[in-house]
Design a protein around this motif. Structure first.
Motif, short mmCIF file in Angstrom:
data_model
loop_
_atom_site.label_atom_id
_atom_site.label_comp_id
_atom_site.label_asym_id
_atom_site.label_seq_id
_atom_site.Cartn_x
_atom_site.Cartn_y
_atom_site.Cartn_z
N ASP A 199 -9.19 -19.15 -11.23
CA ASP A 199 -10.52 -19.70 -10.97
C ASP A 199 -11.49 -18.61 -10.54
O ASP A 199 -12.67 -18.63 -10.93
CB ASP A 199 -10.43 -20.80 -9.92
CG ASP A 199 -9.71 -22.04 -10.43
OD1 ASP A 199 -9.48 -22.14 -11.66
OD2 ASP A 199 -9.36 -22.91 -9.60
N ALA A 200 -11.01 -17.66 -9.74
CA ALA A 200 -11.87 -16.54 -9.33
C ALA A 200 -12.21 -15.65 -10.52
O ALA A 200 -13.35 -15.18 -10.66
CB ALA A 200 -11.19 -15.73 -8.23
N LEU A 201 -11.24 -15.41 -11.39
CA LEU A 201 -11.49 -14.61 -12.59
C LEU A 201 -12.56 -15.25 -13.46
O LEU A 201 -13.47 -14.57 -13.95
CB LEU A 201 -10.20 -14.47 -13.40
CG LEU A 201 -9.13 -13.51 -12.90
CD1 LEU A 201 -7.82 -13.73 -13.66
CD2 LEU A 201 -9.58 -12.05 -13.06
N VAL A 202 -12.45 -16.54 -13.65
CA VAL A 202 -13.41 -17.25 -14.50
C VAL A 202 -14.81 -17.17 -13.89
O VAL A 202 -15.81 -16.94 -14.60
CB VAL A 202 -12.97 -18.72 -14.69
CG1 VAL A 202 -14.09 -19.55 -15.28
CG2 VAL A 202 -11.73 -18.78 -15.58
N LYS A 203 -14.90 -17.34 -12.58
CA LYS A 203 -16.20 -17.27 -11.90
C LYS A 203 -16.84 -15.89 -12.08
O LYS A 203 -18.03 -15.76 -12.39
CB LYS A 203 -16.02 -17.58 -10.41
CG LYS A 203 -17.30 -17.60 -9.61
CD LYS A 203 -17.02 -17.97 -8.16
CE LYS A 203 -18.30 -17.97 -7.34
NZ LYS A 203 -18.04 -18.34 -5.91
N CYS A 204 -16.02 -14.84 -11.92
CA CYS A 204 -16.55 -13.47 -12.08
C CYS A 204 -16.89 -13.19 -13.54
O CYS A 204 -17.91 -12.54 -13.83
CB CYS A 204 -15.52 -12.45 -11.57
SG CYS A 204 -15.26 -12.51 -9.78
#
Length: 375
Positions: free
Chosen positions: A81-86
Protein backbone atom coordinates in the motif's frame (compact mmCIF):
# COMPACT_ATOMS: atom_id res chain seq x y z
CA UNK A 1 37.95 -14.33 4.61
CA UNK A 2 36.70 -17.21 6.74
CA UNK A 3 33.09 -18.29 6.95
CA UNK A 4 31.16 -16.39 9.60
CA UNK A 5 29.46 -18.20 12.44
CA UNK A 6 25.87 -19.32 11.94
CA UNK A 7 23.75 -17.00 14.07
CA UNK A 8 20.93 -18.32 16.19
CA UNK A 9 17.38 -17.80 14.94
CA UNK A 10 13.97 -19.01 15.99
CA UNK A 11 13.20 -22.18 13.97
CA UNK A 12 10.57 -21.83 11.24
CA UNK A 13 10.39 -18.05 11.35
CA UNK A 14 9.99 -16.44 7.94
CA UNK A 15 11.36 -13.50 6.02
CA UNK A 16 10.32 -12.60 2.47
CA UNK A 17 12.01 -10.40 -0.14
CA UNK A 18 10.30 -9.27 -3.35
CA UNK A 19 12.00 -7.68 -6.36
CA UNK A 20 9.50 -5.43 -8.11
CA UNK A 21 9.07 -3.68 -11.46
CA UNK A 22 8.77 0.09 -11.79
CA UNK A 23 6.62 0.98 -14.81
CA UNK A 24 5.74 4.23 -16.53
CA UNK A 25 2.02 4.77 -17.07
CA UNK A 26 2.37 5.76 -20.73
CA UNK A 27 3.27 2.45 -22.36
CA UNK A 28 3.97 0.35 -19.22
CA UNK A 29 7.63 -0.18 -20.08
CA UNK A 30 10.14 -0.16 -17.23
CA UNK A 31 10.86 3.29 -15.79
CA UNK A 32 14.12 4.46 -14.10
CA UNK A 33 12.52 5.69 -10.88
CA UNK A 34 14.27 3.58 -8.21
CA UNK A 35 16.01 6.55 -6.55
CA UNK A 36 12.77 8.54 -6.37
CA UNK A 37 10.83 5.59 -4.97
CA UNK A 38 13.49 4.94 -2.33
CA UNK A 39 13.47 8.62 -1.30
CA UNK A 40 9.70 8.58 -0.80
CA UNK A 41 9.52 5.15 0.81
CA UNK A 42 12.21 5.96 3.36
CA UNK A 43 9.90 8.61 4.82
CA UNK A 44 7.29 5.98 5.72
CA UNK A 45 7.80 3.78 8.82
CA UNK A 46 7.34 0.18 7.69
CA UNK A 47 8.49 -3.31 8.67
CA UNK A 48 11.50 -4.68 6.83
CA UNK A 49 13.33 -2.56 4.28
CA UNK A 50 13.23 -1.08 0.78
CA UNK A 51 16.52 -1.14 -1.14
CA UNK A 52 17.80 -0.69 -4.70
CA UNK A 53 18.47 -3.57 -7.05
CA UNK A 54 20.81 -4.12 -9.99
CA UNK A 55 19.19 -1.69 -12.44
CA UNK A 56 17.35 1.54 -11.79
CA UNK A 57 13.93 0.28 -12.88
CA UNK A 58 13.61 -2.17 -10.01
CA UNK A 59 13.53 -2.17 -6.22
CA UNK A 60 13.53 -4.84 -3.52
CA UNK A 61 11.25 -4.85 -0.50
CA UNK A 62 11.48 -7.18 2.46
CA UNK A 63 9.45 -8.07 5.53
CA UNK A 64 10.72 -8.22 9.04
CA UNK A 65 10.89 -11.54 10.91
CA UNK A 66 7.48 -13.23 10.73
CA UNK A 67 6.04 -16.29 12.45
CA UNK A 68 3.33 -17.21 9.95
CA UNK A 69 2.24 -16.68 6.37
CA UNK A 70 -0.62 -14.48 7.61
CA UNK A 71 1.94 -12.23 9.31
CA UNK A 72 3.91 -12.15 6.05
CA UNK A 73 0.74 -11.13 4.23
CA UNK A 74 0.02 -8.40 6.77
CA UNK A 75 3.48 -6.89 6.40
CA UNK A 76 3.55 -7.21 2.60
CA UNK A 77 0.14 -5.55 2.40
CA UNK A 78 1.39 -2.57 4.41
CA UNK A 79 4.47 -2.31 2.21
CA UNK A 80 2.42 -2.76 -0.99
CA UNK A 81 0.00 0.00 0.00
CA UNK A 82 2.89 2.37 0.73
CA UNK A 83 4.52 1.50 -2.60
CA UNK A 84 1.31 2.24 -4.48
CA UNK A 85 0.89 5.58 -2.68
CA UNK A 86 4.46 6.62 -3.55
CA UNK A 87 4.16 5.37 -7.13
CA UNK A 88 1.01 7.42 -7.61
CA UNK A 89 2.91 10.56 -6.58
CA UNK A 90 5.45 9.81 -9.31
CA UNK A 91 2.79 8.83 -11.87
CA UNK A 92 4.31 5.36 -12.23
CA UNK A 93 3.06 1.86 -11.44
CA UNK A 94 4.40 -1.17 -9.56
CA UNK A 95 4.10 -4.76 -10.76
CA UNK A 96 5.17 -8.25 -9.87
CA UNK A 97 6.15 -10.92 -12.37
CA UNK A 98 9.50 -12.63 -12.91
CA UNK A 99 10.29 -10.71 -16.10
CA UNK A 100 8.96 -7.57 -17.71
CA UNK A 101 7.24 -8.76 -20.90
CA UNK A 102 8.82 -6.45 -23.45
CA UNK A 103 11.61 -4.31 -21.91
CA UNK A 104 14.93 -4.29 -23.80
CA UNK A 105 17.92 -5.12 -21.63
CA UNK A 106 20.30 -2.77 -23.49
CA UNK A 107 18.19 0.22 -22.37
CA UNK A 108 18.72 -0.54 -18.68
CA UNK A 109 21.14 1.38 -16.48
CA UNK A 110 23.03 -0.09 -13.55
CA UNK A 111 22.03 1.45 -10.21
CA UNK A 112 24.78 3.66 -8.79
CA UNK A 113 25.96 1.45 -5.93
CA UNK A 114 29.55 0.14 -5.65
CA UNK A 115 28.64 -3.56 -5.56
CA UNK A 116 26.36 -3.27 -8.58
CA UNK A 117 29.05 -1.39 -10.51
CA UNK A 118 31.60 -4.08 -9.62
CA UNK A 119 29.23 -6.80 -10.81
CA UNK A 120 28.65 -4.88 -14.03
CA UNK A 121 32.40 -4.74 -14.66
CA UNK A 122 32.72 -8.46 -13.98
CA UNK A 123 29.67 -9.80 -15.81
CA UNK A 124 29.25 -7.33 -18.66
CA UNK A 125 25.88 -7.43 -20.42
CA UNK A 126 24.65 -10.20 -18.10
CA UNK A 127 24.27 -7.54 -15.41
CA UNK A 128 21.67 -5.66 -17.44
CA UNK A 129 20.00 -8.94 -18.37
CA UNK A 130 19.70 -9.44 -14.62
CA UNK A 131 16.72 -7.07 -14.76
CA UNK A 132 14.62 -9.97 -13.58
CA UNK A 133 12.44 -10.21 -10.52
CA UNK A 134 12.39 -12.92 -7.87
CA UNK A 135 10.95 -13.72 -4.47
CA UNK A 136 13.33 -15.01 -1.81
CA UNK A 137 12.03 -16.82 1.26
CA UNK A 138 14.15 -17.19 4.41
CA UNK A 139 13.31 -19.91 6.91
CA UNK A 140 14.78 -20.00 10.42
CA UNK A 141 16.82 -23.07 11.36
CA UNK A 142 17.65 -24.42 14.84
CA UNK A 143 21.38 -24.85 14.15
CA UNK A 144 24.01 -24.59 11.42
CA UNK A 145 24.05 -28.35 10.79
CA UNK A 146 20.25 -28.47 10.74
CA UNK A 147 20.27 -25.65 8.19
CA UNK A 148 22.41 -27.66 5.76
CA UNK A 149 20.27 -30.78 6.17
CA UNK A 150 17.15 -28.67 5.59
CA UNK A 151 18.73 -27.03 2.55
CA UNK A 152 19.35 -30.39 0.88
CA UNK A 153 15.95 -31.77 1.84
CA UNK A 154 14.36 -28.66 0.38
CA UNK A 155 16.26 -29.23 -2.88
CA UNK A 156 13.91 -32.09 -3.79
CA UNK A 157 11.09 -29.53 -3.81
CA UNK A 158 12.75 -26.84 -5.92
CA UNK A 159 10.67 -27.87 -9.00
CA UNK A 160 7.52 -27.46 -6.91
CA UNK A 161 8.56 -23.94 -5.89
CA UNK A 162 9.37 -23.02 -9.50
CA UNK A 163 6.07 -24.28 -10.90
CA UNK A 164 3.95 -22.66 -8.19
CA UNK A 165 5.57 -19.25 -8.64
CA UNK A 166 6.26 -19.20 -12.39
CA UNK A 167 5.39 -15.77 -13.78
CA UNK A 168 7.93 -15.05 -16.53
CA UNK A 169 6.76 -16.45 -19.87
CA UNK A 170 7.68 -13.33 -21.89
CA UNK A 171 11.15 -11.91 -22.58
CA UNK A 172 11.76 -8.88 -24.83
CA UNK A 173 8.35 -9.20 -26.45
CA UNK A 174 8.52 -12.93 -27.14
CA UNK A 175 6.72 -15.87 -25.59
CA UNK A 176 9.66 -18.05 -24.57
CA UNK A 177 7.45 -21.15 -24.16
CA UNK A 178 8.88 -21.34 -20.64
CA UNK A 179 6.65 -20.71 -17.63
CA UNK A 180 9.74 -19.40 -15.80
CA UNK A 181 12.18 -17.91 -18.29
CA UNK A 182 13.66 -15.77 -15.51
CA UNK A 183 15.77 -18.63 -14.22
CA UNK A 184 17.50 -19.00 -17.60
CA UNK A 185 19.16 -15.64 -16.88
CA UNK A 186 20.24 -16.79 -13.41
CA UNK A 187 21.77 -19.99 -14.82
CA UNK A 188 24.15 -17.90 -16.95
CA UNK A 189 26.09 -16.85 -13.85
CA UNK A 190 29.09 -19.08 -13.06
CA UNK A 191 28.25 -19.61 -9.38
CA UNK A 192 24.57 -20.46 -9.87
CA UNK A 193 22.93 -23.87 -9.50
CA UNK A 194 23.12 -26.02 -6.39
CA UNK A 195 25.09 -25.98 -3.17
CA UNK A 196 27.63 -28.76 -2.48
CA UNK A 197 26.11 -31.73 -0.68
CA UNK A 198 27.75 -31.38 2.73
CA UNK A 199 25.72 -31.85 5.88
CA UNK A 200 27.80 -30.22 8.63
CA UNK A 201 28.88 -26.61 9.07
CA UNK A 202 32.49 -27.71 9.57
CA UNK A 203 32.50 -29.38 6.15
CA UNK A 204 30.81 -26.38 4.61
CA UNK A 205 33.44 -24.12 6.17
CA UNK A 206 36.17 -26.23 4.55
CA UNK A 207 34.46 -25.86 1.17
CA UNK A 208 34.10 -22.10 1.67
CA UNK A 209 37.77 -21.77 2.60
CA UNK A 210 38.79 -23.61 -0.57
CA UNK A 211 36.62 -21.35 -2.68
CA UNK A 212 37.93 -18.16 -1.11
CA UNK A 213 41.53 -19.32 -1.61
CA UNK A 214 40.84 -19.54 -5.34
CA UNK A 215 39.94 -15.84 -5.32
CA UNK A 216 36.64 -16.60 -7.07
CA UNK A 217 34.55 -16.07 -3.93
CA UNK A 218 34.80 -13.33 -1.32
CA UNK A 219 31.53 -13.80 0.58
CA UNK A 220 28.32 -15.84 0.58
CA UNK A 221 26.79 -13.15 -1.67
CA UNK A 222 28.94 -14.44 -4.52
CA UNK A 223 26.98 -17.71 -4.62
CA UNK A 224 23.84 -17.49 -6.77
CA UNK A 225 22.65 -20.94 -5.72
CA UNK A 226 18.98 -21.92 -5.84
CA UNK A 227 19.15 -22.27 -2.04
CA UNK A 228 21.94 -20.90 0.10
CA UNK A 229 22.61 -20.63 3.82
CA UNK A 230 22.49 -17.14 5.32
CA UNK A 231 24.62 -17.45 8.46
CA UNK A 232 24.14 -13.80 9.47
CA UNK A 233 20.38 -14.44 9.75
CA UNK A 234 20.45 -18.06 10.92
CA UNK A 235 18.36 -19.10 7.91
CA UNK A 236 18.41 -20.80 4.58
CA UNK A 237 17.22 -18.71 1.63
CA UNK A 238 15.15 -20.25 -1.20
CA UNK A 239 15.79 -18.16 -4.31
CA UNK A 240 14.02 -19.86 -7.23
CA UNK A 241 10.61 -18.21 -6.92
CA UNK A 242 9.55 -15.73 -9.59
CA UNK A 243 8.01 -12.65 -8.01
CA UNK A 244 4.26 -13.36 -7.95
CA UNK A 245 1.70 -10.95 -9.35
CA UNK A 246 0.08 -10.43 -5.92
CA UNK A 247 1.19 -10.21 -2.30
CA UNK A 248 -1.41 -12.87 -1.42
CA UNK A 249 0.40 -15.41 -3.58
CA UNK A 250 3.78 -14.35 -2.21
CA UNK A 251 2.55 -15.00 1.33
CA UNK A 252 1.07 -18.36 0.31
CA UNK A 253 4.44 -19.45 -1.12
CA UNK A 254 6.08 -18.52 2.18
CA UNK A 255 3.48 -20.69 3.95
CA UNK A 256 4.37 -23.59 1.64
CA UNK A 257 8.07 -23.26 2.55
CA UNK A 258 7.30 -23.05 6.27
CA UNK A 259 5.06 -26.13 6.10
CA UNK A 260 7.73 -28.13 4.26
CA UNK A 261 10.38 -27.08 6.79
CA UNK A 262 8.11 -27.96 9.73
CA UNK A 263 7.57 -31.43 8.22
CA UNK A 264 11.32 -31.88 7.80
CA UNK A 265 12.06 -30.92 11.41
CA UNK A 266 9.23 -32.94 12.94
CA UNK A 267 9.53 -36.17 10.95
CA UNK A 268 13.04 -36.19 9.41
CA UNK A 269 11.47 -37.88 6.36
CA UNK A 270 14.70 -38.79 4.50
CA UNK A 271 18.46 -38.35 4.67
CA UNK A 272 19.77 -36.12 1.88
CA UNK A 273 22.52 -37.56 -0.31
CA UNK A 274 24.50 -36.66 -3.40
CA UNK A 275 22.39 -39.06 -5.47
CA UNK A 276 19.41 -36.73 -4.90
CA UNK A 277 21.07 -34.43 -7.41
CA UNK A 278 21.23 -36.96 -10.26
CA UNK A 279 17.89 -35.67 -11.56
CA UNK A 280 18.02 -32.21 -10.00
CA UNK A 281 18.84 -30.24 -13.16
CA UNK A 282 16.33 -32.24 -15.22
CA UNK A 283 13.53 -31.63 -12.71
CA UNK A 284 14.39 -27.95 -12.49
CA UNK A 285 14.34 -27.60 -16.29
CA UNK A 286 11.00 -29.38 -16.54
CA UNK A 287 9.44 -27.02 -13.98
CA UNK A 288 10.85 -23.92 -15.70
CA UNK A 289 9.72 -25.07 -19.11
CA UNK A 290 6.31 -26.58 -18.39
CA UNK A 291 5.28 -25.27 -14.96
CA UNK A 292 2.51 -27.35 -13.41
CA UNK A 293 2.49 -29.56 -16.53
CA UNK A 294 6.08 -30.70 -15.88
CA UNK A 295 7.24 -34.26 -15.34
CA UNK A 296 8.84 -34.93 -11.96
CA UNK A 297 11.39 -37.68 -11.41
CA UNK A 298 11.46 -38.88 -7.81
CA UNK A 299 15.17 -38.93 -6.88
CA UNK A 300 14.61 -41.74 -4.38
CA UNK A 301 12.78 -44.17 -6.67
CA UNK A 302 13.35 -42.92 -10.22
CA UNK A 303 9.59 -42.92 -10.75
CA UNK A 304 8.27 -40.44 -13.34
CA UNK A 305 5.00 -38.69 -12.54
CA UNK A 306 3.20 -35.42 -13.28
CA UNK A 307 4.62 -32.69 -11.06
CA UNK A 308 1.04 -31.61 -10.39
CA UNK A 309 0.33 -35.00 -8.80
CA UNK A 310 3.48 -34.87 -6.68
CA UNK A 311 2.56 -31.37 -5.55
CA UNK A 312 -0.88 -32.49 -4.40
CA UNK A 313 0.65 -35.49 -2.62
CA UNK A 314 3.16 -33.16 -0.94
CA UNK A 315 0.37 -30.84 0.21
CA UNK A 316 -1.38 -33.82 1.80
CA UNK A 317 1.78 -34.76 3.71
CA UNK A 318 2.56 -31.29 5.00
CA UNK A 319 -1.04 -30.21 5.71
CA UNK A 320 -0.98 -31.09 9.46
CA UNK A 321 2.25 -29.12 9.91
CA UNK A 322 0.88 -26.23 7.89
CA UNK A 323 -2.25 -26.11 10.01
CA UNK A 324 -0.16 -26.13 13.19
CA UNK A 325 1.78 -23.09 11.95
CA UNK A 326 -1.19 -21.15 10.61
CA UNK A 327 -0.56 -21.95 6.95
CA UNK A 328 -3.79 -23.85 6.23
CA UNK A 329 -5.20 -20.94 4.23
CA UNK A 330 -1.99 -20.58 2.23
CA UNK A 331 -1.95 -24.27 1.34
CA UNK A 332 -5.66 -24.17 0.45
CA UNK A 333 -5.03 -21.29 -1.97
CA UNK A 334 -2.18 -23.16 -3.65
CA UNK A 335 -4.14 -26.42 -3.82
CA UNK A 336 -7.04 -24.70 -5.55
CA UNK A 337 -4.75 -23.21 -8.19
CA UNK A 338 -2.95 -26.53 -8.75
CA UNK A 339 -6.27 -28.31 -9.24
CA UNK A 340 -7.34 -25.56 -11.65
CA UNK A 341 -3.96 -25.86 -13.43
CA UNK A 342 -3.43 -22.14 -12.97
CA UNK A 343 -0.29 -20.18 -12.13
CA UNK A 344 0.70 -16.59 -12.86
CA UNK A 345 2.39 -17.56 -16.14
CA UNK A 346 -0.91 -18.93 -17.39
CA UNK A 347 -2.74 -15.78 -16.25
CA UNK A 348 -0.30 -13.61 -18.21
CA UNK A 349 -0.67 -15.74 -21.34
CA UNK A 350 -4.46 -15.61 -21.08
CA UNK A 351 -4.35 -11.82 -20.83
CA UNK A 352 -2.12 -11.63 -23.91
CA UNK A 353 -4.39 -14.03 -25.83
CA UNK A 354 -7.30 -11.70 -25.11
CA UNK A 355 -5.56 -8.34 -25.53
CA UNK A 356 -2.86 -9.05 -28.14
CA UNK A 357 -0.87 -6.22 -26.55
CA UNK A 358 1.84 -6.78 -23.95
CA UNK A 359 1.61 -3.20 -22.69
CA UNK A 360 -2.00 -3.92 -21.69
CA UNK A 361 -0.87 -7.16 -20.02
CA UNK A 362 1.62 -5.13 -17.95
CA UNK A 363 -1.09 -2.60 -17.08
CA UNK A 364 -3.37 -5.34 -15.83
CA UNK A 365 -0.50 -6.95 -13.90
CA UNK A 366 0.06 -3.60 -12.16
CA UNK A 367 -3.63 -3.47 -11.23
CA UNK A 368 -3.40 -7.01 -9.90
CA UNK A 369 -0.45 -6.03 -7.68
CA UNK A 370 -2.47 -3.07 -6.34
CA UNK A 371 -5.18 -5.52 -5.32
CA UNK A 372 -7.67 -4.15 -7.84
CA UNK A 373 -9.95 -6.43 -9.79
CA UNK A 374 -8.66 -7.60 -13.15
CA UNK A 375 -10.30 -9.97 -15.66
Amino acid sequence: MSLEAFHQSEPLTLGVELELQLLNTHDYDLAPYAADMLRLMHKIPLPGSVVPEMTNSMIEVSTGICHSSSEVLGQLTLIRDALVKCADKLNIAIAGGGTHPFQMWHERRIYDKPRFQELSQLYGYLSKQFTIFGQHVHIGCPSADAALVMLHRMSRYIPHCIALSASSPYVQGQDTQFDSARLNSVFAFPLSGRAPCVLTWDEFGQYFDKMTRTGVVKSMKDFYWDIRPKPEFGTIEIRVFDTPLSVERAAALAGFVQSLAAWFLAEQPFVPAEDDYLVYTYNRFQACRFGLDAVYVDPATGEHMPLRDHLLHTLDRIAPHGEHHGAAGALHLLRGEIEANCNDARWLRERQREEQLLAEVSRQAALRFRGQATP
